[in-house]
Design a protein around this motif. Structure first.
Motif, mmCIF file in Angstrom:
data_model
loop_
_atom_site.group_PDB
_atom_site.id
_atom_site.type_symbol
_atom_site.label_atom_id
_atom_site.label_comp_id
_atom_site.label_asym_id
_atom_site.label_seq_id
_atom_site.Cartn_x
_atom_site.Cartn_y
_atom_site.Cartn_z
ATOM 1 N N ALA A 1 17.029 32.652 -40.737
ATOM 2 C CA ALA A 1 18.129 31.896 -41.337
ATOM 3 C C ALA A 1 18.029 31.904 -42.857
ATOM 4 O O ALA A 1 19.037 32.050 -43.558
ATOM 5 C CB ALA A 1 18.129 30.460 -40.814
ATOM 6 N N SER B 1 22.314 30.072 -38.168
ATOM 7 C CA SER B 1 23.131 29.538 -39.251
ATOM 8 C C SER B 1 22.488 29.914 -40.590
ATOM 9 O O SER B 1 21.384 29.473 -40.909
ATOM 10 C CB SER B 1 23.236 28.012 -39.130
ATOM 11 N N ALA B 2 23.152 30.748 -41.349
ATOM 12 C CA ALA B 2 22.574 31.333 -42.553
ATOM 13 C C ALA B 2 22.238 30.285 -43.608
ATOM 14 O O ALA B 2 23.040 29.392 -43.893
ATOM 15 C CB ALA B 2 23.536 32.370 -43.138
ATOM 16 N N ASP C 1 26.113 34.164 -41.058
ATOM 17 C CA ASP C 1 25.737 33.715 -39.715
ATOM 18 C C ASP C 1 25.731 34.904 -38.756
ATOM 19 O O ASP C 1 26.427 35.903 -38.969
ATOM 20 C CB ASP C 1 26.735 32.678 -39.190
#
Length: 260
Positions: A93, A108-109, A99
């Motif tokens: 992440a 979820s980036a 994402d």
């Protein structure tokens, strides 16, 4: 381990909402009273860059020895290494700007937060403490796999701070269409970046899209081989050992004393 290696065990970050171990390797000729200033190499996945015992795979880069040999033999200029530990289970992440569903799990980036940490917190701290050079080309990002991808993404967005990138086996497969859109969006910044891209011929799906991205960067920026280098090692796999064996190549490309 070098006696010139300094460690910050818990560097606090508001951007990451956590702390991180940072290791700084100074060149042997570093003197706080000297007029000389040094380029800085910011390298991700710090746990993998030194001893075998720290690396998740049991294969470390021994980057301190490699830098010592290259600097000592006059092949590259003396530099300051800043090695940044990754976030463990949060690594994917943190190194992603987009994402993605990966192996059935939604990621979820958090790459924009890692970018903010590097640009607004860590780099100013390093510049305050050490004799660094301010020009972007003297501030280099380096990483492998997802660390290579985040180096490219940060370099695009912060080219006024980081003017050179070494991306070893970058994870261009993560979201290639989105990454191409980013390359177009930041095309003006791209033209000033000096970039090393490489891949191994035995990396399987991890090698997807790297050659295509290299060609696309060349097309957008009209880079020649003095500014953009793409290298294929046919026998190399996707491993710390492979990156250790060829990291001297991007180091010489970006810090070589005879580079033009």
């Amino acid at each position: 381990m070098s006696s010139n290696l300094l460690t910050i065990e818990d560097f606090p970050s508001r951007a990451l909402q956590s702390s991180r171990r940072i290791r700084i390797l100074l060149p042997h000729d570093y003197r706080v009273t000297a007029a000389r200033r040094y380029p800085v190499l910011y390298a991700h996945d710090g746990q993998n860059l030194f001893a075998d015992s720290e690396s998740f795979s049991g294969q470390g880069w021994h980057l301190d020895r490699i830098l010592g040999d290259l600097i000592g033999s006059g092949q590259i200029e003396p530099l300051i290494l800043v090695a940044i530990d990754h976030a463990g289970s949060g690594r994917l992440a943190e190194f992603a700007h987009q994402d993605r569903i990966h192996d059935g799990q939604f990621i979820s980036a958090r790459g924009s937060r890692y970018e903010e940490f590097l640009a607004a917190e860590l780099k100013p701290h390093i510049d305050h403490l050490f004799l660094t050079r301010p020009e972007p080309r003297a501030n280099v990002l380096m990483g492998s796999s997802m660390g290579g991808l985040v180096s490219l993404n940060i370099g695009l967005r912060r080219s006024h701070l980081f003017g050179a990138i070494a991306a070893l086996s970058p994870s261009c497969w993560w979201n290639p269409d989105s990454f191409k859109a980013d390359l177009r969006q930041y095309q003006a910044a791209l033209s000033g970046l000096k970039i090393w891209l490489d891949i191994g011929g035995r990396e399987g799906r991890y090698g997807d899209d790297v050659e295509e991205i290299a060609a696309y960067i060349a097309q957008l920026s009209e880079h020649d081989e003095k500014m953009l280098r793409y290298d294929l090692d046919p026998a190399a796999d996707h491993s710390e050992r492979a990156w250790r064996n060829r990291v001297h190549l991007p180091l010489k490309f970006l810090f070589g004393v005879n580079r033009k």
